[in-house]
Each structure stands twice: as C-alpha cells, then as structure tokens.
Design a protein around this motif. Sequence first.
Motif, PDB file in Angstrom:
ATOM      1  N   ASP A 195       6.246 -10.516   1.854  1.00 39.56           N
ATOM      2  CA  ASP A 195       5.033  -9.863   2.341  1.00 39.56           C
ATOM      3  C   ASP A 195       4.984  -9.778   3.864  1.00 39.56           C
ATOM      4  O   ASP A 195       4.231 -10.487   4.529  1.00 39.56           O
ATOM      5  CB  ASP A 195       3.794 -10.584   1.807  1.00 39.56           C
ATOM      6  CG  ASP A 195       2.521  -9.790   2.046  1.00 39.56           C
ATOM      7  OD1 ASP A 195       2.617  -8.672   2.590  1.00 39.56           O
ATOM      8  OD2 ASP A 195       1.439 -10.281   1.713  1.00 39.56           O
TER       9      ASP A 195
ATOM     10  N   GLY B 230       1.568  -1.904   1.968  1.00 40.09           N
ATOM     11  CA  GLY B 230       1.476  -1.147   3.215  1.00 40.09           C
ATOM     12  C   GLY B 230       1.535   0.351   3.023  1.00 40.09           C
ATOM     13  O   GLY B 230       1.074   1.117   3.881  1.00 40.09           O
TER      14      GLY B 230
ATOM     15  N   GLY C 242       5.319  -4.524   3.102  1.00 41.71           N
ATOM     16  CA  GLY C 242       4.369  -5.458   2.511  1.00 41.71           C
ATOM     17  C   GLY C 242       4.589  -5.688   1.034  1.00 41.71           C
ATOM     18  O   GLY C 242       3.770  -5.288   0.203  1.00 41.71           O
TER      19      GLY C 242
ATOM     20  N   THR D 136       5.634  -6.375   6.986  1.00 39.81           N
ATOM     21  CA  THR D 136       5.695  -4.913   7.061  1.00 39.81           C
ATOM     22  C   THR D 136       7.112  -4.370   7.030  1.00 39.81           C
ATOM     23  O   THR D 136       7.320  -3.197   6.700  1.00 39.81           O
ATOM     24  CB  THR D 136       4.996  -4.415   8.335  1.00 39.81           C
ATOM     25  OG1 THR D 136       5.599  -5.030   9.481  1.00 39.81           O
ATOM     26  CG2 THR D 136       3.515  -4.757   8.301  1.00 39.81           C
TER      27      THR D 136
ATOM     28  N   THR E  45       4.259  -2.470  -3.053  1.00 36.99           N
ATOM     29  CA  THR E  45       4.195  -2.628  -1.598  1.00 36.99           C
ATOM     30  C   THR E  45       2.837  -2.126  -1.127  1.00 36.99           C
ATOM     31  O   THR E  45       2.498  -0.958  -1.308  1.00 36.99           O
ATOM     32  CB  THR E  45       5.329  -1.876  -0.889  1.00 36.99           C
ATOM     33  OG1 THR E  45       5.424  -0.534  -1.384  1.00 36.99           O
ATOM     34  CG2 THR E  45       6.662  -2.570  -1.130  1.00 36.99           C
TER      35      THR E  45
END
Length: 386
Positions: free
Chosen positions: A191, A270, A253, A193, A268
């Motif tokens: 986790d 992000g 993420g 970016t 994910t």
Amino acid sequence: MERRTFLRTAVLSTSVTAFGGTLWRGAAHADPAQPGTGPYGAPGSADANGVQLPAGFRSRVVARSGQQVAGTSYTWHPAPDGGACFADGTGWIYVSNSEVNPSGGAGAVRFSATGAITGAYRILSSTRQNCAGGSTPWNTWLSCEEVDRGYVYETDPWGVKAAVRRDAMGRFKHEAAAADPDRKVVYLTEDVTDGCFYRFTPSTWGNLAAGKLEVLKMGSGTSGPVTWAAVPDPTGASRATRDQVSGAKRFNGGEGCYYANGVCFFTTKGDNRVWRYDAAAATLDLVYDDSLVTGGSAPLTGVDNVTGASSGDLFVAEDGGNMEICLITPDDVVTPFLRVNGQSGSEITGPAFSPDGTRLYFSSQRGTSGSSSGGITYEVTGPFRA
C-alpha cells in the motif's frame, strides 16, 4: 476520492478462468465491468442498523469497538479491518485485524452452527497498524502490518498457538495476502503509490519460515504477459523492496487480494482498479476501472478489501465512496450490493463469507464517530446465490 477526468486505453484479456465453480464468461474477459442490474436488485431502505440491503437480506451488529462482545469478556478492538472466516466444527470463526498503531493486532469471534456467538478473544497483540491479510489452506490467518518495513504475522484463529512473525515474506508496507495452493505460493500487495505486487514461495508448502520473495514485472500497459524476479534483499534494509528489481510493475496503492481457482484478484485504491492475475496463463488484466465506466457515474470508488462467493461474484468494499460493498459479477456487471448510512467518516473493511456462504461479515472501521474507537462489525444473512 476525486474522480479522474481522463480515460486509459481499454483492456482485453486473453483467457477464461474458472472461479468459484463458475466461469468468467465469454471468449475473452472483454472490457472492464460496466454498471448494470445485479442478481439481487438495488439496496432498499436502511434497516435499524443503518444498512441498506436488497430484498430478502438482513443485518445484525456483531461487535462494537470498546464494548464487550455479547456473552463474552472480550472487548472488541478499535479500527477493525481485514478479516476472514474459518470452519470450526459445525460453526465458524471470524477473525479481524485492528488497524491502530502501536497496539494493533487481531481478534476473533466464534459462532455456533446457528450463528450464535459462543466466544471472542485476542489472537495477536503488540503489533502495528494491522490492516488486511489473508487466510492459508492450513487454517492460519496472515495479519499484515501497513507500516514502512512492516511484517507479516501468522496467527492461530483459535487463539491457542502463539503468533509467529514471518520475516522471509519481506519487510514493506504490507496490505493483503492470498494463498495459491495450486502453485504453492502466497501473493502480497503493497500500500504505497508506487508499490509492487509480490509472490512468496515457501521452501516447504505449509511452512512460511523460509522461502523466496519475488516481484511482478510487466511493461507499461495494463494487460498482457508477466514475469517474476527475485527480490535480492527481502528485509528492505539496503533499499526498499519495491526498488530492488529493475522493471518491476508499479501499482497505485495496493489493497485487497483474493485467490480462487487459478486467479488472484487484487485492488488498487489510487486509481480505483480491480486487477486479475491469471496464474495459469501468467497474464494480467483489468476487471474494473472507474475511469472506463461509460454512460454515467461509476458505482464503485475507493476500492479496498475484496472477497468472493461460490457464485463467482466479487464483493469489493469501499474506503470512502458511498460506503458500499459493490458486486462484480462473472458477466462483468458492477452494481452496489449494500450501503451503510450516516458513516461518511469511515470505510468498509474485512468482507468475508462464512464457510457455507450464507453469511457475509464486514466492518465499518470508524462507525458513526469517525474515530478508531467507533468501529462496528456486522453480519448480513440472506439468499446469496450459490
């Protein structure tokens, strides 16, 4: 989460994979899932617990942070997060992480065959920010620390054996884990970016004390074949594990992770994507991408924890969004399944089905208060399709 205003290239998959006794239908996995009518219809009015459910379903509150679980002496932990169910004779156990730092850890609730609560207890203590994790085929719970150079802890859902720290599984900002008994590996998400997607191959299947940590490699696209490369220093002491392999695929993420019948699904947050790794074909593609939704707003945003049902349906929890658990069907339809009202400062965590598939457990991590002390854990029962 702010919606992106651009569209990425549409994705095609090249294989059909069995999942939960059904097929992800069609000659290819086609474009990512689009909004539509789900098998249960739209969520109705909120019930007494503030949960909107389809017709025929009902909810109950199992536990509240800071309060004793009914009929037990165990005080339910703050910020309940990732969870899983384990068969326990004719009943079952639901385990749940505690995403706080420094105490963290995990707890469990035991149920009889009728769903009555028969016990609750601690299974892991003195760890940090235990976010998600995953179950193993030998009935242990992998509790993952979501901190820099965090660890994976292997715990006993029955609370009898002491938890064991599994250093060989790498030190990074762990999120979730999913065991693949066919290839005898465990997949792991990260986790951050610019995180990676990992797999851990134990030296001996069933023993996570030693083994090889690898990272997925792929080109810049979102669909196609992948390869794996060993992480030279899983401890991350010399350099972050995600930065040790040239060409490692980056994911924005990494969150939930779920394996069934040759496929590992992971999310994910992000970029609001649900990914599909076909382990047999060694290919990757997208199941869902909110920026590729056409003809209206995306029903699923803030993607987080994920689990699956025997029907082949994926249940994806939202961190934010509309506080929903959304359904993605094998026919590539994405639709809300339930919504929790009055808890906009929270997130939905820990979705997991009882072993017979008739009950869905999940938590609102911060409940109505918006703080870690306000967590609420729910059970939903109803006509889940087989």
